[in-house]
Write a protein that holds these residues in place. Structure first.
Motif, PDB file in Angstrom:
ATOM      1  N   ASN A   1       0.854  -1.182   0.000  1.00  0.00           N
ATOM      2  CA  ASN A   1       0.000   0.000   0.000  1.00  0.00           C
ATOM      3  C   ASN A   1       0.890   1.232   0.000  1.00  0.00           C
ATOM      4  O   ASN A   1       1.104   1.849   1.025  1.00  0.00           O
TER       5      ASN A   1
ATOM      6  N   LYS B   1     -13.677   4.665  -3.643  1.00  0.00           N
ATOM      7  CA  LYS B   1     -12.694   3.846  -2.940  1.00  0.00           C
ATOM      8  C   LYS B   1     -11.314   3.939  -3.594  1.00  0.00           C
ATOM      9  O   LYS B   1     -11.156   3.692  -4.778  1.00  0.00           O
ATOM     10  N   ASP B   2     -10.324   4.312  -2.782  1.00  0.00           N
ATOM     11  CA  ASP B   2      -8.924   4.422  -3.207  1.00  0.00           C
ATOM     12  C   ASP B   2      -8.722   5.380  -4.381  1.00  0.00           C
ATOM     13  O   ASP B   2      -7.725   5.292  -5.084  1.00  0.00           O
ATOM     14  N   TYR B   3      -9.688   6.270  -4.629  1.00  0.00           N
ATOM     15  CA  TYR B   3      -9.631   7.153  -5.800  1.00  0.00           C
ATOM     16  C   TYR B   3      -9.316   6.348  -7.050  1.00  0.00           C
ATOM     17  O   TYR B   3      -8.608   6.788  -7.952  1.00  0.00           O
ATOM     18  N   GLY B   4      -9.887   5.139  -7.102  1.00  0.00           N
ATOM     19  CA  GLY B   4      -9.621   4.227  -8.213  1.00  0.00           C
ATOM     20  C   GLY B   4     -10.467   4.503  -9.443  1.00  0.00           C
ATOM     21  O   GLY B   4     -10.231   3.929 -10.492  1.00  0.00           O
TER      22      GLY B   4
ATOM     23  N   ASP C   1     -17.617   1.680  -3.755  1.00  0.00           N
ATOM     24  CA  ASP C   1     -16.739   0.866  -4.597  1.00  0.00           C
ATOM     25  C   ASP C   1     -17.297   0.737  -6.011  1.00  0.00           C
ATOM     26  O   ASP C   1     -16.618   0.268  -6.910  1.00  0.00           O
TER      27      ASP C   1
END
Length: 200
Positions: free
Chosen positions: A27, A134-137, A194
């Motif tokens: 991570n 989520k996670d700037y994904g 997500d």
């Protein structure tokens, strides 16, 4: 004795491999460019899609990798509208808990105009719940406002600092006067999604 020596040799080989062969961190902490303030990862590097997002100035980013708004289009994880609760049922779903995993349906009322990296959904009490990704994904189109969407993820209560609220106001295109009028931290409902699916 041979078995024991073989076992020790294999163990030493594994430990040497782990110690001297470089590997990527699980991570990693992504760098923030000098002079930029990081707000919840907003200014950090984001994984690029197949369209490879290109920067066009500090706050103006193209969104060529974001699919246009269309019924059934999903962003992030593929999700189904089946079982989605209306926004009016969110308080019941949360109850006295601070967080709950839910699927909700509501009308997007605002979208980040810098990148499409957040949006808001109105709650039953007339406030706005900020939906982050989520996670700037993944991002959503900047013109998603006004469309019904399904979001899947975690709803939670949190205290949002004044500086972050001001940052979001700038992203939403608010005037300097409106940004300056934000003077206190605020208790808000927030959603970490997500996946997002356009209903209409």
């Amino acid at each position: 004795m041979k078995f024991f020596l073989s076992f020790v040799a294999v163990l030493v080989a594994i430990l040497l491999y782990i110690r001297f062969v470089p590997s990527a961190p699980i991570n990693p902490v992504l760098p923030v460019e000098q002079g930029q303030e990081e707000v919840n990862g907003h200014n950090s590097e984001v994984p690029k899609g197949s369209g490879e997002e290109e920067e066009a100035g500090e706050e103006n980013h193209s969104s060529t990798s974001i699919a246009p708004v269309a019924p059934g289009q999903t962003y992030g994880a593929a999700i189904s509208p089946d079982g989605a609760l209306p926004m009016t049922a969110l308080n019941t779903a949360l109850g006295a808990r601070d967080s709950a995993q839910v699927k909700l349906v509501g009308k997007a009322s605002a979208v980040c105009q810098a990148k499409g990296c957040w949006m808001t959904l109105p709650t039953a009490d007339g406030k706005e719940m900020r939906v982050r990704f989520k996670d700037y994904g993944f991002f959503v189109p900047k013109d998603l406002s006004g469309h019904d969407v399904v979001v899947s993820g975690w709803a939670y209560r949190s205290t949002v600092p004044k500086s972050e609220l001001q940052h979001y106001a700038k992203d939403a295109g608010k005037s300097e006067k409106e940004v300056a009028a934000i003077t206190q931290d605020e208790q808000q409902l927030t959603f970490m999604a997500d996946g997002v699916r356009v209903v209409n």
